[in-house]
Design a protein around this motif. Structure first.
Motif, PDB file in Angstrom:
ATOM      1  N   GLY A  11      -5.014   3.943  17.666  1.00  0.00           N
ATOM      2  CA  GLY A  11      -3.753   4.338  17.680  1.00  0.00           C
ATOM      3  C   GLY A  11      -3.239   4.854  16.188  1.00  0.00           C
ATOM      4  N   ASP A  12      -1.720   5.119  16.239  1.00  0.00           N
ATOM      5  CA  ASP A  12      -1.540   5.332  15.678  1.00  0.00           C
ATOM      6  C   ASP A  12      -1.488   4.917  13.833  1.00  0.00           C
ATOM      7  N   ALA A  13      -2.027   5.197  13.034  1.00  0.00           N
ATOM      8  CA  ALA A  13      -1.793   4.554  11.751  1.00  0.00           C
ATOM      9  C   ALA A  13      -0.704   4.459  11.150  1.00  0.00           C
ATOM     10  N   CYS A  14       0.499   4.753  11.199  1.00  0.00           N
ATOM     11  CA  CYS A  14       2.160   5.099  11.077  1.00  0.00           C
ATOM     12  C   CYS A  14       2.874   4.542  11.884  1.00  0.00           C
ATOM     13  N   ASN A  15       2.070   3.532  12.958  1.00  0.00           N
ATOM     14  CA  ASN A  15       3.383   2.766  13.811  1.00  0.00           C
ATOM     15  C   ASN A  15       1.933   2.164  15.023  1.00  0.00           C
ATOM     16  N   SER A  23      -1.467  -9.289  11.597  1.00  0.00           N
ATOM     17  CA  SER A  23      -2.648 -10.261  13.131  1.00  0.00           C
ATOM     18  C   SER A  23      -3.997 -10.146  13.124  1.00  0.00           C
ATOM     19  N   PHE A  24      -4.216  -8.759  11.994  1.00  0.00           N
ATOM     20  CA  PHE A  24      -5.894  -9.016  11.840  1.00  0.00           C
ATOM     21  C   PHE A  24      -5.781  -9.567  10.252  1.00  0.00           C
ATOM     22  N   ASP A  25      -7.402  -9.567  10.050  1.00  0.00           N
ATOM     23  CA  ASP A  25      -7.830 -10.099   9.026  1.00  0.00           C
ATOM     24  C   ASP A  25      -7.657  -8.471   7.655  1.00  0.00           C
ATOM     25  N   LEU A  26      -8.653  -8.139   8.194  1.00  0.00           N
ATOM     26  CA  LEU A  26      -8.190  -7.470   6.905  1.00  0.00           C
ATOM     27  C   LEU A  26      -7.893  -6.085   7.580  1.00  0.00           C
ATOM     28  N   ALA A  27      -7.533  -5.162   7.007  1.00  0.00           N
ATOM     29  CA  ALA A  27      -7.405  -3.679   7.200  1.00  0.00           C
ATOM     30  C   ALA A  27      -8.328  -2.448   6.575  1.00  0.00           C
ATOM     31  N   TYR A  28      -8.168  -2.013   7.341  1.00  0.00           N
ATOM     32  CA  TYR A  28      -9.853  -0.969   6.819  1.00  0.00           C
ATOM     33  C   TYR A  28      -9.988   0.959   6.593  1.00  0.00           C
ATOM     34  N   SER A  29      -9.837   1.456   5.883  1.00  0.00           N
ATOM     35  CA  SER A  29      -9.387   2.941   6.454  1.00  0.00           C
ATOM     36  C   SER A  29     -10.172   4.187   5.262  1.00  0.00           C
ATOM     37  N   ASN A  30     -11.072   4.540   5.638  1.00  0.00           N
ATOM     38  CA  ASN A  30     -11.621   5.412   4.726  1.00  0.00           C
ATOM     39  C   ASN A  30     -11.474   6.198   5.307  1.00  0.00           C
ATOM     40  N   SER A  31     -11.083   7.067   4.012  1.00  0.00           N
ATOM     41  CA  SER A  31      -9.828   8.753   4.718  1.00  0.00           C
ATOM     42  C   SER A  31      -9.364   9.640   5.587  1.00  0.00           C
ATOM     43  N   VAL A  32      -9.181   8.885   5.803  1.00  0.00           N
ATOM     44  CA  VAL A  32      -7.690   8.361   6.819  1.00  0.00           C
ATOM     45  C   VAL A  32      -6.804   9.565   5.867  1.00  0.00           C
ATOM     46  N   ILE A  33      -5.562   7.894   5.362  1.00  0.00           N
ATOM     47  CA  ILE A  33      -4.323   8.305   4.895  1.00  0.00           C
ATOM     48  C   ILE A  33      -4.276   9.500   4.360  1.00  0.00           C
ATOM     49  N   GLU A  34      -4.404  10.653   4.110  1.00  0.00           N
ATOM     50  CA  GLU A  34      -4.646  12.093   4.080  1.00  0.00           C
ATOM     51  C   GLU A  34      -4.160  12.663   4.550  1.00  0.00           C
ATOM     52  N   HIS A  35      -4.529  12.499   5.837  1.00  0.00           N
ATOM     53  CA  HIS A  35      -4.732  13.092   6.999  1.00  0.00           C
ATOM     54  C   HIS A  35      -3.194  12.874   7.891  1.00  0.00           C
ATOM     55  N   GLN A  42       2.281   9.004   4.993  1.00  0.00           N
ATOM     56  CA  GLN A  42       1.789   8.527   4.177  1.00  0.00           C
ATOM     57  C   GLN A  42       1.800   6.393   3.553  1.00  0.00           C
ATOM     58  N   LYS A  43       3.859   7.076   3.598  1.00  0.00           N
ATOM     59  CA  LYS A  43       4.281   6.007   3.128  1.00  0.00           C
ATOM     60  C   LYS A  43       4.749   4.721   4.992  1.00  0.00           C
ATOM     61  N   ARG A  44       4.269   5.451   5.634  1.00  0.00           N
ATOM     62  CA  ARG A  44       4.289   4.072   6.855  1.00  0.00           C
ATOM     63  C   ARG A  44       3.041   3.766   7.181  1.00  0.00           C
ATOM     64  N   MET A  45       2.212   5.008   7.017  1.00  0.00           N
ATOM     65  CA  MET A  45       1.454   4.314   7.187  1.00  0.00           C
ATOM     66  C   MET A  45       0.648   3.058   6.088  1.00  0.00           C
ATOM     67  N   ALA A  46       0.271   2.533   4.853  1.00  0.00           N
ATOM     68  CA  ALA A  46       0.502   2.246   3.768  1.00  0.00           C
ATOM     69  C   ALA A  46       1.411   0.913   4.323  1.00  0.00           C
ATOM     70  N   ALA A  47       2.487   0.976   4.819  1.00  0.00           N
ATOM     71  CA  ALA A  47       3.851  -0.235   4.278  1.00  0.00           C
ATOM     72  C   ALA A  47       2.614  -0.923   6.211  1.00  0.00           C
ATOM     73  N   GLU A  48       2.387  -0.337   7.360  1.00  0.00           N
ATOM     74  CA  GLU A  48       1.966  -1.158   8.519  1.00  0.00           C
ATOM     75  C   GLU A  48       0.674  -1.520   7.844  1.00  0.00           C
ATOM     76  N   THR A  49      -0.018  -0.575   7.438  1.00  0.00           N
ATOM     77  CA  THR A  49      -1.330  -1.671   7.110  1.00  0.00           C
ATOM     78  C   THR A  49      -1.559  -2.547   6.154  1.00  0.00           C
ATOM     79  N   ARG A  50      -0.440  -3.014   5.402  1.00  0.00           N
ATOM     80  CA  ARG A  50       0.422  -4.633   4.381  1.00  0.00           C
ATOM     81  C   ARG A  50       0.224  -5.079   5.228  1.00  0.00           C
ATOM     82  N   ARG A  51       1.725  -4.628   6.557  1.00  0.00           N
ATOM     83  CA  ARG A  51       1.752  -5.660   7.252  1.00  0.00           C
ATOM     84  C   ARG A  51       1.135  -5.696   8.557  1.00  0.00           C
ATOM     85  N   VAL A  52       0.337  -5.568   8.968  1.00  0.00           N
ATOM     86  CA  VAL A  52      -0.414  -6.047   9.903  1.00  0.00           C
ATOM     87  C   VAL A  52      -1.954  -7.382   9.074  1.00  0.00           C
ATOM     88  N   ALA A  53      -2.142  -6.895   7.790  1.00  0.00           N
ATOM     89  CA  ALA A  53      -3.402  -7.485   7.776  1.00  0.00           C
ATOM     90  C   ALA A  53      -2.702  -7.858   5.958  1.00  0.00           C
TER      91      ALA A  53
END
Length: 145
Positions: A11-15, A23-35, A42-53
């Motif tokens: 999916g789209d990490a920003c949306n 809806s998830f127990d844990l959000a994990y991302s390794n070297s994605v946000i810089e891409h 980057q703000k949208r990805m961070a907000a979505e990560t914090r929202r879904v887990a």
């Protein structure tokens, strides 16, 4: 190989609108946000990560580490953009092929936009920013909640 304990989603990490809050127990991302693009993405990805887990582990290379991991070239990311464009037009660097022209060079330079510790703290204000160190220098930043 599949494992019945895990489900892989693309999916789209920003949306992540198709996923409800927490809806998830844990959000994990390794070297994605810089891409994901510029600061707004980057703000949208961070907000979505914090929202879904309720918990997350988000790792990214540190801008201030002297070796740029994508280009596998020391100090290149600290040079002025026009110099970096000339370098990637002159030779292949790391994961990137030699750029054929200025358009390709600029696309390569936009592929990874590294973050520093204050930026990670701004993106993840409710997280602890852990510094992964190599030889006493901060190589990577990890937002943990």
């Amino acid at each position: 190989m599949t494992d019945p304990h895990f489900t892989s989603l693309a999916g789209d990490a920003c949306n992540l609108k198709e996923h409800a809050d927490n809806s998830f127990d844990l959000a994990y991302s390794n070297s994605v946000i810089e891409h994901v693009g510029q600061w707004s993405n980057q703000k949208r990805m961070a907000a979505e990560t914090r929202r879904v887990a309720p918990r997350h582990f988000i790792q990214t290379p540190n801008y201030w580490f002297p070796l740029e991991p994508h280009f596998r070239t020391p100090f290149i990311h600290w040079l002025p953009r026009p110099w970096r464009a000339l370098i990637v037009q002159a030779k292949a660097c790391g994961f990137y092929p030699k750029a054929a022209n200025a358009d390709e060079a600029n696309a390569i330079l936009q592929d990874a936009i590294l973050l520093n510790a204050p930026s990670m703290a701004a993106l993840f204000p409710d997280s602890t920013i852990v510094k992964e160190r190599v030889a006493g220098l901060t190589k990577s930043l990890i937002a943990v909640r």
